[in-house]
Design a protein around this motif. Structure first.
Motif, PDB file in Angstrom:
ATOM      1  N   ALA A  14     -36.472  40.900   3.937  1.00 54.66           N
ATOM      2  CA  ALA A  14     -36.595  42.399   2.442  1.00 54.66           C
ATOM      3  C   ALA A  14     -36.742  41.443   1.410  1.00 54.66           C
ATOM      4  O   ALA A  14     -37.488  41.974   0.661  1.00 54.66           O
ATOM      5  CB  ALA A  14     -36.277  43.596   2.986  1.00 54.66           C
ATOM      6  N   VAL A  15     -35.309  41.412   1.140  1.00 58.59           N
ATOM      7  CA  VAL A  15     -34.990  40.445  -0.440  1.00 58.59           C
ATOM      8  C   VAL A  15     -36.033  39.533  -0.231  1.00 58.59           C
ATOM      9  O   VAL A  15     -36.915  39.883  -1.720  1.00 58.59           O
ATOM     10  CB  VAL A  15     -33.660  39.947   0.181  1.00 58.59           C
ATOM     11  N   LEU A  16     -36.621  38.503   0.085  1.00 55.24           N
ATOM     12  CA  LEU A  16     -37.608  37.706  -0.522  1.00 55.24           C
ATOM     13  C   LEU A  16     -38.895  38.469  -0.110  1.00 55.24           C
ATOM     14  O   LEU A  16     -39.341  37.633  -1.751  1.00 55.24           O
ATOM     15  CB  LEU A  16     -37.158  36.580   1.083  1.00 55.24           C
ATOM     16  N   ALA A  17     -39.298  38.800   0.706  1.00 52.25           N
ATOM     17  CA  ALA A  17     -40.562  39.549   0.155  1.00 52.25           C
ATOM     18  C   ALA A  17     -40.403  40.605  -1.458  1.00 52.25           C
ATOM     19  O   ALA A  17     -41.004  40.501  -2.400  1.00 52.25           O
ATOM     20  CB  ALA A  17     -40.773  40.748   1.172  1.00 52.25           C
ATOM     21  N   ILE A  18     -39.553  41.264  -1.721  1.00 51.49           N
ATOM     22  CA  ILE A  18     -39.284  41.378  -2.598  1.00 51.49           C
ATOM     23  C   ILE A  18     -39.368  40.672  -4.328  1.00 51.49           C
ATOM     24  O   ILE A  18     -39.881  40.873  -4.969  1.00 51.49           O
ATOM     25  CB  ILE A  18     -38.546  42.617  -2.790  1.00 51.49           C
ATOM     26  N   ALA A  19     -38.486  39.602  -4.170  1.00 49.17           N
ATOM     27  CA  ALA A  19     -38.980  38.898  -4.773  1.00 49.17           C
ATOM     28  C   ALA A  19     -40.328  38.106  -4.731  1.00 49.17           C
ATOM     29  O   ALA A  19     -40.213  38.209  -6.371  1.00 49.17           O
ATOM     30  CB  ALA A  19     -37.023  37.108  -4.819  1.00 49.17           C
ATOM     31  N   LEU A  20     -40.621  37.769  -4.154  1.00 45.28           N
ATOM     32  CA  LEU A  20     -42.298  37.091  -3.968  1.00 45.28           C
ATOM     33  C   LEU A  20     -43.383  38.116  -5.192  1.00 45.28           C
ATOM     34  O   LEU A  20     -43.671  37.750  -5.801  1.00 45.28           O
ATOM     35  CB  LEU A  20     -42.379  36.501  -2.470  1.00 45.28           C
ATOM     36  N   LEU A  21     -42.841  39.292  -4.623  1.00 43.09           N
ATOM     37  CA  LEU A  21     -43.617  40.255  -4.857  1.00 43.09           C
ATOM     38  C   LEU A  21     -43.282  40.489  -6.273  1.00 43.09           C
ATOM     39  O   LEU A  21     -44.055  40.683  -7.342  1.00 43.09           O
ATOM     40  CB  LEU A  21     -42.941  41.819  -4.826  1.00 43.09           C
ATOM     41  N   THR A  22     -42.239  40.163  -6.425  1.00 44.93           N
ATOM     42  CA  THR A  22     -41.692  40.401  -8.153  1.00 44.93           C
ATOM     43  C   THR A  22     -42.270  39.372  -9.303  1.00 44.93           C
ATOM     44  O   THR A  22     -43.189  39.111  -9.685  1.00 44.93           O
ATOM     45  CB  THR A  22     -40.759  40.523  -8.261  1.00 44.93           C
ATOM     46  N   ILE A  23     -41.988  38.456  -8.768  1.00 49.65           N
ATOM     47  CA  ILE A  23     -42.609  37.169  -9.637  1.00 49.65           C
ATOM     48  C   ILE A  23     -44.488  37.051  -9.721  1.00 49.65           C
ATOM     49  O   ILE A  23     -44.862  36.126 -10.583  1.00 49.65           O
ATOM     50  CB  ILE A  23     -42.300  35.731  -8.527  1.00 49.65           C
ATOM     51  N   VAL A  24     -45.111  37.245  -7.787  1.00 46.56           N
ATOM     52  CA  VAL A  24     -46.090  37.485  -8.581  1.00 46.56           C
ATOM     53  C   VAL A  24     -46.941  38.486  -9.295  1.00 46.56           C
ATOM     54  O   VAL A  24     -47.314  38.451  -9.617  1.00 46.56           O
ATOM     55  CB  VAL A  24     -46.747  37.022  -6.566  1.00 46.56           C
ATOM     56  N   THR A  25     -46.019  39.439  -8.911  1.00 44.04           N
ATOM     57  CA  THR A  25     -47.061  40.263 -10.322  1.00 44.04           C
ATOM     58  C   THR A  25     -46.448  40.109 -11.715  1.00 44.04           C
ATOM     59  O   THR A  25     -46.866  40.583 -12.468  1.00 44.04           O
ATOM     60  CB  THR A  25     -46.301  41.943  -9.830  1.00 44.04           C
ATOM     61  N   LEU A  30     -46.231  36.018 -18.152  1.00 43.33           N
ATOM     62  CA  LEU A  30     -44.889  35.119 -18.514  1.00 43.33           C
ATOM     63  C   LEU A  30     -46.225  34.071 -18.665  1.00 43.33           C
ATOM     64  O   LEU A  30     -45.786  32.915 -19.322  1.00 43.33           O
ATOM     65  CB  LEU A  30     -43.811  34.694 -16.735  1.00 43.33           C
ATOM     66  N   LEU A  31     -47.200  33.753 -17.651  1.00 41.05           N
ATOM     67  CA  LEU A  31     -48.213  32.588 -18.067  1.00 41.05           C
ATOM     68  C   LEU A  31     -49.069  32.840 -19.581  1.00 41.05           C
ATOM     69  O   LEU A  31     -49.787  31.968 -19.414  1.00 41.05           O
ATOM     70  CB  LEU A  31     -49.434  32.445 -17.571  1.00 41.05           C
ATOM     71  N   HIS A  32     -49.652  33.984 -20.179  1.00 34.08           N
ATOM     72  CA  HIS A  32     -50.281  34.585 -21.009  1.00 34.08           C
ATOM     73  C   HIS A  32     -49.949  34.256 -21.945  1.00 34.08           C
ATOM     74  O   HIS A  32     -48.529  34.296 -22.546  1.00 34.08           O
ATOM     75  CB  HIS A  32     -50.304  36.137 -21.396  1.00 34.08           C
ATOM     76  N   PRO A  33     -50.402  33.589 -22.584  1.00 34.02           N
ATOM     77  CA  PRO A  33     -50.294  32.800 -24.287  1.00 34.02           C
ATOM     78  C   PRO A  33     -49.670  33.316 -25.471  1.00 34.02           C
ATOM     79  O   PRO A  33     -49.243  33.483 -26.416  1.00 34.02           O
ATOM     80  CB  PRO A  33     -51.895  31.852 -24.831  1.00 34.02           C
TER      81      PRO A  33
END
Length: 67
Positions: A14-25, A30-33
């Motif tokens: 569950a911790v891994l899923a939440i971390a991945l979801l946070t990174i993906v969203t 973060l990449l927007h110029p």
């Protein structure tokens, strides 16, 4: 003891899923110029609150000045 091991394993998944979801969203912002306007306003309001200001009086005025 097998039940406890499954609970711990499920917790870490569950911790891994939440971390991945946070990174993906958050990755697109973060990449927007350029800065995203909504986040700039949130930042101004947060700084006013931390400094002891009144968010609806002090921050609204400062947030409009930054836009």
């Amino acid at each position: 003891m097998g039940g406890l091991t499954n609970d711990v394993r499920r917790f870490w998944w569950a911790v891994l899923a939440i971390a991945l979801l946070t990174i993906v969203t958050r990755l697109p912002s973060l990449l927007h110029p350029q800065a995203i306007d909504d986040e700039e306003t949130y930042s101004v309001v947060a700084n006013v609150i931390v400094d002891g200001g009144r968010p609806y009086v002090d921050a609204a005025r400062r947030a409009r000045a930054h836009s």
